[in-house]
Design an enzyme around this catalytic site. Structure first.
Site, PDB file in Angstrom:
ATOM      1  CB  CYS A   1      -0.882   0.043   1.249  1.00  0.00           C
ATOM      2  SG  CYS A   1      -1.946  -1.371   1.426  1.00  0.00           S
TER       3      CYS A   1
ATOM      4  NE  ARG B   1       4.293   1.783  -1.226  1.00  0.00           N
ATOM      5  CZ  ARG B   1       5.379   1.046  -0.925  1.00  0.00           C
ATOM      6  NH1 ARG B   1       6.451   1.125  -1.701  1.00  0.00           N
ATOM      7  NH2 ARG B   1       5.395   0.235   0.086  1.00  0.00           N
TER       8      ARG B   1
ATOM      9  CD1 TRP C   1      -2.478  -5.045  -4.554  1.00  0.00           C
ATOM     10  CD2 TRP C   1      -2.129  -6.184  -2.673  1.00  0.00           C
ATOM     11  NE1 TRP C   1      -2.381  -6.366  -4.890  1.00  0.00           N
ATOM     12  CE2 TRP C   1      -2.176  -7.103  -3.756  1.00  0.00           C
ATOM     13  CE3 TRP C   1      -1.928  -6.687  -1.390  1.00  0.00           C
ATOM     14  CZ2 TRP C   1      -2.025  -8.473  -3.595  1.00  0.00           C
ATOM     15  CZ3 TRP C   1      -1.774  -8.053  -1.220  1.00  0.00           C
ATOM     16  CH2 TRP C   1      -1.827  -8.929  -2.312  1.00  0.00           C
TER      17      TRP C   1
ATOM     18  CG  ASN D   1       2.555  -0.643   3.376  1.00  0.00           C
ATOM     19  OD1 ASN D   1       1.955  -1.622   2.945  1.00  0.00           O
ATOM     20  ND2 ASN D   1       3.794  -0.369   3.038  1.00  0.00           N
ATOM     21  N   GLY D   2       1.013  -2.839   5.511  1.00  0.00           N
ATOM     22  CA  GLY D   2       1.570  -4.048   6.125  1.00  0.00           C
ATOM     23  C   GLY D   2       0.449  -4.865   6.739  1.00  0.00           C
TER      24      GLY D   2
ATOM     25  CD  GLU E   1      11.146 -11.221 -16.124  1.00  0.00           C
ATOM     26  OE1 GLU E   1      10.818 -11.767 -15.056  1.00  0.00           O
ATOM     27  OE2 GLU E   1      10.748 -10.088 -16.464  1.00  0.00           O
TER      28      GLU E   1
ATOM     29  CE  LYS F   1       8.002  -7.836 -16.512  1.00  0.00           C
ATOM     30  NZ  LYS F   1       8.674  -8.610 -15.559  1.00  0.00           N
TER      31      LYS F   1
ATOM     32  CD  GLU G   1       4.535  -8.554 -14.016  1.00  0.00           C
ATOM     33  OE1 GLU G   1       4.215  -8.483 -12.821  1.00  0.00           O
ATOM     34  OE2 GLU G   1       5.679  -8.309 -14.412  1.00  0.00           O
TER      35      GLU G   1
ATOM     36  CG  HIS H   1      11.694 -34.964 -19.849  1.00  0.00           C
ATOM     37  ND1 HIS H   1      12.062 -36.288 -19.938  1.00  0.00           N
ATOM     38  CD2 HIS H   1      12.746 -34.241 -20.307  1.00  0.00           C
ATOM     39  CE1 HIS H   1      13.294 -36.380 -20.406  1.00  0.00           C
ATOM     40  NE2 HIS H   1      13.737 -35.147 -20.636  1.00  0.00           N
TER      41      HIS H   1
ATOM     42  CE  LYS I   1       8.313  -1.652  -9.644  1.00  0.00           C
ATOM     43  NZ  LYS I   1       8.633  -2.442 -10.870  1.00  0.00           N
TER      44      LYS I   1
HETATM   45  C1  AGP Z   1       8.049  -8.247 -11.744  1.00  0.00           C
HETATM   46  O1  AGP Z   1       7.572  -7.845 -13.023  1.00  0.00           O
HETATM   47  C2  AGP Z   1       6.951  -8.436 -10.755  1.00  0.00           C
HETATM   48  N1  AGP Z   1       6.216  -7.248 -10.605  1.00  0.00           N
HETATM   49  C3  AGP Z   1       7.404  -9.056  -9.458  1.00  0.00           C
HETATM   50  O2  AGP Z   1       7.708 -10.397  -9.769  1.00  0.00           O
HETATM   51  C4  AGP Z   1       8.656  -8.448  -8.776  1.00  0.00           C
HETATM   52  O3  AGP Z   1       9.805  -8.717  -9.549  1.00  0.00           O
HETATM   53  C5  AGP Z   1       8.838  -9.122  -7.405  1.00  0.00           C
HETATM   54  O4  AGP Z   1       7.706  -8.821  -6.618  1.00  0.00           O
HETATM   55  C6  AGP Z   1      10.103  -8.676  -6.677  1.00  0.00           C
HETATM   56  O5  AGP Z   1      10.044  -7.301  -6.409  1.00  0.00           O
HETATM   57  P1  AGP Z   1      11.412  -6.570  -5.938  1.00  0.00           P
HETATM   58  O6  AGP Z   1      12.378  -6.675  -7.084  1.00  0.00           O
HETATM   59  O7  AGP Z   1      10.994  -5.161  -5.649  1.00  0.00           O
HETATM   60  O8  AGP Z   1      11.910  -7.293  -4.726  1.00  0.00           O
END
Ligand code: AGP
Length: 591
Positions: A2, A28, A73, A99-100, A469, A473, A476, A492, A586
């Site tokens: 958040c 956030r 969030w 936040n948390g 990765e 991308k 998400e 496999h 984020k």
């Molecule tokens: C990446 O595109 C994602 N949003 C997510 O996997 C991110 O990489 C992960 O939450 C780690 O975040 P950080 O690099 O801020 O630790």
């Protein structure tokens, strides 16, 4: 997960600044938002479901010098108006943003209910104003009551609280970020991240875990939540500028940050050589080097296993940070944990660090946000200097992380200058690659596959983590079901998923494993897949070819960039918001 904001001082547009500050923190969390401000002795508030980005704050009061704000969030409780912050006590004399997670909130909530408190939300946060009220009833002043309440909470949190009868703003943190912005002689800001007050000041003070602050806008005091001991803080000038933090001419932060890679990789490579050599020594002398990260940052760590193996002939172990605690059996004081994180606030990474520290091991962090919790909790830190990354999808941070990790592997092999030369060449390759024609080609390719609901990506060696990765991308931001595999694993099991015209991306380089990955591509082709090659050379197997430069051991860095661009256009063409995807935020500051 958040964004929180607070202001107290001589400015009378505190409510308007809260809205503007929250807009800078929206990355956030964006399920709902809310602000509270003090006006003529009362706490007024506004809370709404949805994003704050379209809200016109200028209609709000210009007669208030104290405000708090929150962009959410959801963790505890659905996305409703009642669950939006700020949360209040019954008579609305106390407002709190948080936040948390208060892990022991149920116990405290039941205790307060037994004392007659009535709750209106499903949140854990709502216990805070009610508990503060209880301590004030016992004769404690507002700041002391916040302190006593914070001593009860367990879990990772940052809170900001205000009271109708006090002209102060009180904030506290344990495990979630909170930074102070100082407008000397005018007032103080508190926020989860500096963009919330960057337009007003670049002078900051860092609140550390287990600390709290009280400010009336003229002076500020910091002290330890448990002991009450005062902790004087230095004022620090930060270098981030607004232009870097804003999206400028681009439609979305994600595209801006992809394009930033024309310069950001070079900035990552431009490390203090003595520091890189010291890190290489630390790895060389460690009894076991472990790499930990989450999501995209975790894939950078996974690629580093190949970098250290191939370049430095040195064994390192990657594990997702959320799994690291199971490794504590291998840790000893001479071990080294390397954590990688863009935000420097990821809860799973902070937990992995605690596991390593408990074993007496040293921790090196590779982060983008200087002054972040992970940065300040590490024995050594390397900054990737990518500049603010606001889009939830991590792009320029990844290539910066890969560059620093590859450079470190070269340093460990005693070839630092060779590594630096390669990476600076790669940086100019990226600059040439990200030209309008190339981007248009990727936009057209997105148009060909945007209706697909399944998409697979394969790679080998350092391109295997990039296949994983690539899946993150595409998943998400476009919500297409994308999965990455090691090319050799297809036969496999996963190859059963391939049907006629299933899009399959093949990540390749001009390296010793090229014949293997091409053989995997043939297996895909034989089952009717639409094979999209990302490779320095074309091949008859490819139905579509995305040319990338031949970057040698840095191939992972250049191969992921067209995938980032493709993911962006898939999202846009499928009508999604690439900057703020559903269900995500984020910075994942909860476990
Ligand atoms: C990446 O595109 C994602 N949003 C997510 O996997 C991110 O990489 C992960 O939450 C780690 O975040 P950080 O690099 O801020 O630790």
């Amino acid at each position: 997960m958040c964004g929180i904001f607070g202001y107290v001082g001589s400015r009378n547009d505190a409510a308007i600044m809260a809205v503007e500050g929250l807009k800078s923190l929206e990355y956030r969390g964006y399920d709902s938002w809310g602000i509270a401000w003090k006006e003529e002795g009362n706490l007024s508030f506004r809370k709404e479901i949805g994003k704050i980005s379209g809200v016109d704050g200028t209609t709000l009061s210009e007669n208030c010098t104290l405000s708090i704000g929150h962009t959410r969030w959801a963790t505890h409780g659905g996305v409703t108006q009642e669950n939006a912050h700020p949360q209040f006590n019954e008579d609305r004399t106390i407002a709190v943003v948080h936040n948390g997670i208060f892990e022991n909130y149920q116990e405290i909530r039941n205790e307060l209910k037994a004392k007659g408190h009535v709750f209106v939300s499903e949140t854990d946060t709502e216990i805070a104003p009610h508990l503060i009220e209880e301590y004030m009833k016992e004769g404690n002043d507002f700041a002391r009551s916040v302190q006593l309440a914070c001593r009860r909470f367990t879990g990772r949190y940052a809170v900001v609280a205000v009271h109708t009868t006090s002209d102060t703003l009180v904030a506290a943190r344990t495990g979630s970020p909170l930074i102070v912005g100082v407008e000397r002689g005018k007032g103080y800001f508190v926020a989860s991240d500096t963009p919330a007050f960057l337009r007003h000041t670049k002078t900051v003070q860092y609140l550390d875990d287990g600390e709290m602050l009280v400010t009336d806008g003229k002076t500020i005091l910091f002290w330890d939540i448990l002991t009450g001991e005062e902790h004087p803080k230095r004022e620090i000038e930060i270098t981030t500028n607004i232009a870097e933090a804003d999206k400028g001419k681009y439609a979305h932060y994600m595209l801006k940050e992809i394009m930033d890679q024309k310069e950001s990789v070079a900035r990552a490579v431009n490390q203090d050589e003595a520091e890189i050599l010291a890190v290489a020594d630390a790895i060389r002398n460690a009894k076991g080097t472990f790499l930990a990260g989450c999501g995209t940052a975790g894939k950078a760590c996974m690629a580093a296993e190949y970098f250290f193996s191939v370049i430095a002939k040195h064994h390192v172990n990657f594990t997702p940070a959320s799994e690291f605690k199971l490794y504590h059996h291998f840790l000893q004081p001479q071990s080294l944990l390397i954590v990688v994180s863009q935000s420097g606030e990821t809860a799973d990474v902070l937990e992995a660090m605690n596991v390593a520290k408990a074993a007496g091991s040293k921790v090196l962090s590779i982060v983008n946000v200087a002054g972040s919790s992970i940065d300040r909790a590490s024995d050594y830190t390397l900054h990737i200097n990518a500049g603010p990354e606001r889009a939830v999808a991590s792009t320029k941070a990844l290539t910066g992380q890969l560059a620093v990790l590859l450079l470190t592997a070269y340093a460990l092999a005693g070839k630092l200058q060779e590594g630096k030369k390669l990476l600076l060449e790669v940086s100019s390759m990226i600059n040439d690659m990200l030209n309008p024609r190339y981007v248009d080609r990727l936009e057209a390719l997105a148009g060909k596959i945007k209706e697909k609901e399944d998409l697979y990506i394969i790679g080998k060696s350092w391109n295997y983590p990039m296949a994983l990765e690539s899946a993150i991308k595409i998943q998400e931001v476009s919500y297409i079901h994308a999965e990455g595999f090691a090319g050799g694993e297809l036969k496999h099991g996963p190859i059963a998923l391939i049907e006629e015209r299933t899009p399959c991306i093949v990540l390749a380089g001009n390296d010793e494993v090229l014949p293997d990955i091409l053989s995997n591509a043939v297996q895909l082709k034989a089952r009717g897949a639409q094979v999209i090659g990302v490779s320095p050379e074309s091949n008859e197997i490819f139905d579509e070819w995305i040319r990338v430069p031949d970057a040698g051991p840095a191939q992972a860095i250049v191969n992921i960039i067209p995938i980032q661009v493709l993911s962006y256009f898939l999202a846009v063409q499928r009508g999604k918001d690439p900057d703020m995807p559903r269900n995500l935020a984020k910075s994942v500051t909860v476990k």
